[in-house]
Scaffold this motif. Structure first.
Motif, short mmCIF file in Angstrom:
data_model
loop_
_atom_site.label_atom_id
_atom_site.label_comp_id
_atom_site.label_asym_id
_atom_site.label_seq_id
_atom_site.Cartn_x
_atom_site.Cartn_y
_atom_site.Cartn_z
N VAL A 18 0.84 -1.21 0.00
CA VAL A 18 0.00 0.00 0.00
C VAL A 18 0.87 1.26 0.00
CG1 VAL A 18 -1.64 1.35 1.35
CG2 VAL A 18 -1.98 -1.11 1.08
N PHE A 19 1.93 1.22 0.82
CA PHE A 19 2.85 2.36 0.89
C PHE A 19 3.48 2.64 -0.47
CE2 PHE A 19 7.24 3.89 1.38
CZ PHE A 19 7.01 5.10 2.04
N LEU A 20 3.95 1.60 -1.14
CA LEU A 20 4.60 1.76 -2.44
C LEU A 20 3.62 2.28 -3.49
CD1 LEU A 20 6.87 -1.43 -2.58
CD2 LEU A 20 7.59 0.95 -2.28
N VAL A 25 1.76 6.49 -7.10
CA VAL A 25 0.64 7.33 -7.55
C VAL A 25 0.92 8.79 -7.21
CG1 VAL A 25 -1.80 7.86 -7.24
CG2 VAL A 25 -1.05 5.48 -7.43
N GLY A 26 1.40 9.02 -5.99
CA GLY A 26 1.70 10.38 -5.57
C GLY A 26 2.80 11.02 -6.39
N SER A 27 3.81 10.23 -6.75
CA SER A 27 4.92 10.75 -7.56
C SER A 27 4.44 11.19 -8.93
CB SER A 27 6.01 9.68 -7.72
OG SER A 27 6.56 9.33 -6.48
N PHE A 28 3.61 10.37 -9.57
CA PHE A 28 3.08 10.74 -10.88
C PHE A 28 2.16 11.96 -10.76
CE2 PHE A 28 4.66 6.65 -12.20
CZ PHE A 28 4.93 6.82 -13.56
N PHE A 30 2.35 14.47 -8.53
CA PHE A 30 3.12 15.70 -8.34
C PHE A 30 3.99 16.02 -9.55
CE2 PHE A 30 2.01 15.18 -3.84
CZ PHE A 30 1.59 16.48 -3.58
N TYR A 31 4.43 14.99 -10.28
CA TYR A 31 5.16 15.24 -11.52
C TYR A 31 4.26 15.96 -12.52
CZ TYR A 31 7.95 14.58 -15.73
OH TYR A 31 8.67 14.80 -16.88
N GLU A 32 3.04 15.44 -12.68
CA GLU A 32 2.08 16.08 -13.59
C GLU A 32 1.74 17.48 -13.09
OE1 GLU A 32 0.26 14.74 -16.33
OE2 GLU A 32 1.53 12.96 -16.37
N LEU A 33 1.65 17.64 -11.79
CA LEU A 33 1.24 18.91 -11.20
C LEU A 33 2.27 20.01 -11.44
CD1 LEU A 33 -1.10 20.02 -9.29
CD2 LEU A 33 0.59 19.76 -7.45
N ALA A 34 3.56 19.69 -11.26
CA ALA A 34 4.57 20.74 -11.25
C ALA A 34 5.58 20.67 -12.38
CB ALA A 34 5.33 20.71 -9.91
N THR A 232 9.13 11.53 -6.12
CA THR A 232 8.84 12.38 -7.29
C THR A 232 10.14 12.81 -7.96
OG1 THR A 232 6.87 13.22 -6.15
CG2 THR A 232 7.61 14.43 -8.09
N SER A 233 11.16 13.08 -7.16
CA SER A 233 12.46 13.44 -7.69
C SER A 233 13.05 12.29 -8.50
CB SER A 233 13.41 13.82 -6.54
OG SER A 233 14.71 14.09 -7.02
N ALA A 234 12.89 11.07 -8.00
CA ALA A 234 13.40 9.89 -8.72
C ALA A 234 12.68 9.73 -10.05
CB ALA A 234 13.23 8.64 -7.87
N LEU A 235 11.37 9.96 -10.05
CA LEU A 235 10.61 9.89 -11.30
C LEU A 235 11.06 10.98 -12.27
CD1 LEU A 235 8.23 8.77 -12.99
CD2 LEU A 235 6.74 10.39 -11.78
N THR A 236 11.32 12.18 -11.75
CA THR A 236 11.78 13.28 -12.58
C THR A 236 13.14 12.97 -13.19
OG1 THR A 236 10.55 14.86 -11.21
CG2 THR A 236 12.29 15.76 -12.60
N LYS A 237 13.99 12.29 -12.44
CA LYS A 237 15.30 11.89 -12.95
C LYS A 237 15.13 10.97 -14.16
CE LYS A 237 19.85 11.61 -12.69
NZ LYS A 237 20.73 12.79 -12.92
N VAL A 238 14.17 10.07 -14.07
CA VAL A 238 13.94 9.13 -15.17
C VAL A 238 13.32 9.82 -16.37
CG1 VAL A 238 12.61 7.10 -15.87
CG2 VAL A 238 13.74 7.14 -13.64
#
Length: 321
Positions: A18-20, A25-28, A30-34, A232-238
């Motif tokens: 659940v945490f993962l 979901v949260g990372s995607f 906030f990536y879309e948001l900002a 979110t930072s890790a997703l942004t790196k990718v």
């Protein structure tokens, strides 16, 4: 009475899963948001971006807008190191000069909005002016916002193009607003920064993307930075090629040799005034700082125009020979 036996391994696995899922979901989200290119409705009506009526009138109805509309800008193009086609606008001075200013705009802005400052540089200081659309903005390609980090290399490449165009004796000033200010500060610490860059004006900068988002997540969403901001930072790196922690103006100004003039509104609640203070304290080159009472984010020029121009002019006179 029946005893309920808990399978701790399954429970731990379930909680971890659940945490993962929440982090992903949260990372995607906030990536879309900002970070992803596109309109940002969440900023509309944001109290931290509210400005005085006189400021809004200048932004919307100032004579600088008509000035920009009648100038015969030369449109320049640059291929970024990662293959994006970038666009910028060059205007020669009325009289020949070796001085040029590169004006870098803020988040969600565009190049010609920096005509607010360009009119002063061109008409009063007699500079050549150049205003680039940052990647992901205006006419430049890019499907994300880099908050200054990938843009720092774009600015360096634009500078090299201008030096090639105008000659090796060219003297360059950088003047950035908000994200544009962070961009030129991030460029300032690069070893490959052209020697022709003599002075930097940083209006309303932030220390790093991570620190800015930490502040904004708490203020807007009442959330702690860790662990969601890190994922979110890790997703942004990718997806965008940079992480929030590496995108640091603070680290870069500790290495710079270019004099920096910091400007910030004392009532800035979007990018707190303390951020400029920390940057100024850690800059390895010569610095000055100008704090404008009652000014919110990016509002210093509107509320202290004559003093702003006087101080910028004096600063440039010291380093642009």
């Amino acid at each position: 009475m029946r005893t309920i036996k808990i399978n701790w391994k399954k429970l731990l696995f379930l909680l971890t899963t659940v945490f993962l899922i929440i982090q992903i979901v949260g990372s995607f989200f906030f990536y879309e948001l900002a970070v992803k290119r596109g309109p940002k409705e969440y900023l509309q009506g944001n109290a931290d971006l509210k400005v005085a009526d006189e400021t809004m009138d200048l932004y919307l109805n100032g004579d600088w807008k008509k000035w920009v509309s009648v100038q015969k800008f030369e449109t320049l193009h640059l291929s970024s190191r990662d293959g994006l086609k970038l666009t910028g606008y060059y205007l020669p001075a009325a009289r020949p000069t070796n001085k040029v200013v590169v004006l870098t705009h803020g988040y969600l802005g565009n190049a010609k909005q920096m005509g607010l400052f360009g009119q002063y540089y061109h008409n009063e200081l007699g500079y050549n002016i150049f205003m680039p659309d940052a990647r992901g903005h205006g006419k430049s390609e890019g499907d994300y916002y880099g908050f200054g980090w990938p843009e720092r290399l774009d600015v360096i490449d634009w500078t090299n193009m201008l030096v090639q165009k105008l000659g090796p004796s060219t003297e360059v000033a950088y003047h950035g607003l908000s994200m544009g200010a962070a961009t030129v500060l991030m460029a300032s610490g690069e070893e490959e920064l052209p020697r022709q860059v003599k002075a930097i004006i940083a209006d309303s900068p932030y220390q790093s993307v991570y620190q800015l988002f930490t502040y904004q997540m708490n203020r807007m969403f009442h959330l702690p930075a860790f662990p969601l901001l890190d994922s979110t930072s890790a997703l942004t790196k990718v997806r965008a090629g940079y992480s929030f922690r590496e995108a640091s103006a603070l680290k870069q100004v500790k290495k710079t040799s270019v004099p920096v003039f910091y400007i910030h509104g004392m009532n800035d609640t979007f990018v707190p005034t303390e951020m400029a203070g920390e940057l100024e304290e850690n800059t390895s080159s010569e610095t000055e700082i100008f704090l404008v009472p009652k000014a919110n984010h990016g509002e210093a020029y509107a509320l202290a125009g004559d003093t702003y121009k006087l101080k910028v002019g004096h600063f440039l006179d010291r380093y642009m020979k």
